[in-house]
Design an enzyme around this catalytic site. Structure first.
Site, short mmCIF file in Angstrom:
data_model
loop_
_atom_site.label_atom_id
_atom_site.label_comp_id
_atom_site.label_asym_id
_atom_site.label_seq_id
_atom_site.Cartn_x
_atom_site.Cartn_y
_atom_site.Cartn_z
N GLY A 59 0.85 -1.20 -0.16
CA GLY A 59 0.08 -0.14 0.08
C GLY A 59 0.74 1.24 0.15
O GLY A 59 0.46 2.19 -0.78
N ASN A 108 -6.77 4.89 9.41
CA ASN A 108 -6.27 3.70 9.96
C ASN A 108 -6.38 3.67 11.26
O ASN A 108 -6.37 2.89 12.34
CB ASN A 108 -4.84 3.53 9.42
CG ASN A 108 -4.19 4.40 9.54
OD1 ASN A 108 -4.61 5.49 8.83
ND2 ASN A 108 -2.87 4.35 10.06
N GLN A 155 -7.44 0.98 4.07
CA GLN A 155 -8.12 0.56 5.35
C GLN A 155 -9.47 0.27 4.93
O GLN A 155 -10.30 -0.95 5.58
CB GLN A 155 -8.45 1.47 6.51
CG GLN A 155 -6.96 1.67 7.43
CD GLN A 155 -6.71 0.39 8.19
OE1 GLN A 155 -7.55 -0.35 8.75
NE2 GLN A 155 -5.58 0.06 8.42
N SER A 165 -4.10 -2.71 -0.10
CA SER A 165 -3.08 -3.59 0.25
C SER A 165 -3.69 -4.95 0.51
O SER A 165 -4.42 -4.95 1.64
CB SER A 165 -2.17 -2.88 1.23
OG SER A 165 -1.17 -3.90 1.56
N HIS A 224 -2.60 -7.43 2.96
CA HIS A 224 -2.60 -7.96 4.03
C HIS A 224 -3.33 -7.20 5.19
O HIS A 224 -3.46 -7.79 6.23
CB HIS A 224 -1.07 -7.76 4.63
CG HIS A 224 -0.62 -6.48 5.13
ND1 HIS A 224 -0.68 -6.20 6.35
CD2 HIS A 224 -0.17 -5.40 4.31
CE1 HIS A 224 -0.21 -4.89 6.61
NE2 HIS A 224 0.22 -4.28 5.29
N THR A 237 9.78 -8.52 -11.87
CA THR A 237 8.91 -9.97 -12.10
C THR A 237 7.70 -10.02 -11.04
O THR A 237 8.04 -9.65 -9.86
CB THR A 237 10.04 -11.18 -11.63
OG1 THR A 237 10.90 -11.07 -12.62
CG2 THR A 237 9.34 -12.63 -11.80
N CYS A 297 2.95 2.04 12.78
CA CYS A 297 4.29 2.93 12.15
C CYS A 297 4.56 3.70 13.11
O CYS A 297 5.88 4.05 13.04
CB CYS A 297 3.92 3.45 10.70
SG CYS A 297 3.11 2.30 9.81
C1 LIG Z 1 -1.26 -0.10 6.33
C2 LIG Z 1 -1.72 1.03 5.43
C3 LIG Z 1 -0.90 1.53 4.68
C4 LIG Z 1 0.32 0.96 4.15
O1 LIG Z 1 0.07 -0.24 3.59
P1 LIG Z 1 1.16 -1.37 3.59
O2 LIG Z 1 0.85 -2.32 2.54
O3 LIG Z 1 1.56 -1.80 4.83
O4 LIG Z 1 2.45 -0.68 3.06
C5 LIG Z 1 -1.35 3.06 3.99
N1 LIG Z 1 -2.39 3.56 4.29
C6 LIG Z 1 -3.23 2.98 5.29
C7 LIG Z 1 -4.29 3.72 5.42
C8 LIG Z 1 -2.78 1.87 6.04
O5 LIG Z 1 -3.80 1.35 6.84
#
Ligand SMILES: *Cc1c(COP(=O)(O)O)cnc(C)c1O
Length: 392
Positions: free
Chosen positions: A69, A149, A177, A197, A199, A235, A323
């Site tokens: 993300g 977030n 989010q 993202s 995860h 890749t 973070c």
């Molecule tokens: C987690 C998050 C990101 C970063 O995503 P990653 O895949 O962990 O780098 C960016 N923006 C928001 C709002 C997030 O919650």
């Protein structure tokens, strides 16, 4: 263990992992290869692209896979800034964005761009009129997150976007989010670019995507081979992308039920904490928030201390965002909604998944009551708070 930090990351769903595994073991060929071993990966990547495009109402040619993300946010902002240099050097964002957006803006400021950081109301919402007033003839881009977030607030992106569009300004939204938690439709919202993202929706870590509306000029961010239609070299992370697709399909399938379940759990948790722990405040709008997000500020305690004590009892939570939790800085989001630095330090974010149970939440509330009570007993700042508020 009780896991209440789903805004930081989520458990990879078993069906997602299962979908990924063959691309490590049997179908490991480079999707750029001519031989049939590459074909399986190529097909699977395209299928994932179709699923994700379908999930947000986009065309598959509008989806670009990235490594996170964070990368998607960096790409959207930096490429738009670079691509629109002719038009101007002014960008607009908000003071409550993720650091992936905020620190990219800081970088762009160093490159001679000017950034306006919109404030938010006490409930965390951006005022569309504030955006209208901030747009200038040299504004090239607006970036406002779909859902925050830390405090879970869902921003009025559709309205904000309409204002940007009226003035011919590109609109990007960080939907990391939101995607997988609430319905997201790029056409309905009217946006030009969107980051997500895997995860955050029970997919693997290290894979993200950027939606780029057809017709938007966007220079490459990573240079190299011809992958992703020449716009994002490297890749392909085939297992990761396959996992992202499987996670998106799962999220769409369970969204309604998951949201209902989490909303009920969340409201139960909020109600219990608000009635059983004195001097706490819910952060963010009470209704316009993600189903799984409960964020509080407790007077007179350090969020860090609460987290450490919770961890000792097997409870994973967070103060502010993952973070920033290493730093002792109060959260920029909580400061932006008007919490004092002192209050912002006493914050706790509990983010649920559909796997949490009411019994788990009961355990958490009992632990919290004890922990916060004990910390406050030895807290000079809590005594001060009580004096200030004329309780003692
Ligand atoms: C987690 C998050 C990101 C970063 O995503 P990653 O895949 O962990 O780098 C960016 N923006 C928001 C709002 C997030 O919650």
């Amino acid at each position: 263990m009780i896991y209440l930090d789903n805004a930081a990351t989520t458990r990879t769903a078993p069906e997602v992992l299962e979908a990924m595994l063959p691309f490590y073991t049997e179908d490991y060929g480079n999707p750029g290869g001519i031989y049939s071993l590459g074909m399986a990966g190529r097909k699977a990547v395209n299928q994932a692209r179709r699923i994700i495009a379908g999930a947000i109402g986009a065309g598959q040619e509008e989806i670009y896979f990235t490594a996170s993300g964070t990368e998607s946010d960096n790409w959207a902002l930096r490429a738009a800034a670079e691509g629109c240099r002719e038009k101007g050097r002014h960008l607009i964002t908000t003071g409550i964005e993720h650091h992936a957006v905020l620190n990219t803006c800081r970088y762009l400021e160093g490159q001679g761009f000017e950034v306006t950081y919109l404030g938010v109301e006490e409930d965390g919402l951006v005022d569309p009129e504030a955006l209208r007033a901030a747009i200038r003839p040299d504004t090239i881009m607006v970036s406002v997150m779909l859902a925050n977030n830390e405090i879970g607030v869902i921003e009025p992106v559709k309205q904000l976007c309409a204002i940007a569009r009226e003035r011919g300004v590109l609109f990007h939204t960080d939907a990391v989010q939101a995607f997988g938690q609430i319905p997201v439709n790029v056409g309905e919202l009217g946006i030009d670019m969107l980051s997500a993202s895997a995860h955050k929706l029970n997919g693997p870590k290290g894979v993200g995507m950027l939606y780029v509306r057809n017709g938007v000029k966007l220079p490459s961010f990573i240079h190299g081979g011809a992958q992703e239609r020449g716009r994002r070299a490297g890749t392909e992370n085939v297992p990761g992308i396959v996992g992202f697709g499987a996670a998106a399909a799962r999220a769409v399938r369970i969204m309604e039920e998951k949201a209902q379940q989490e909303t009920q759990l969340r409201d139960y948790l909020i109600r219990r904490i608000e009635t059983e722990i004195p001097h706490c405040r819910l952060n963010g709008h009470r209704q316009r928030r993600l189903p799984g997000n409960a964020s509080f500020s407790f007077a007179g305690v350090e969020g860090e201390s609460v987290l450490i004590r919770l961890d000792m009892e097997g409870i994973c939570a967070s103060s502010g965002s993952a973070c920033t939790s290493a730093a002792q800085e109060p959260s920029h989001v909580l400061l932006a909604i008007g919490r004092k630095a002192e209050e912002a330090r006493g914050s706790l974010r509990l983010t649920l998944s559909e796997e949490n149970t009411r019994e788990e939440l009961d355990t958490v509330v009992e632990s919290l009551k004890a922990i916060i009570g004990e910390l406050r007993e030895i807290s000079p700042s809590y005594r001060e708070f009580l004096k200030e508020q004329q309780y003692i």
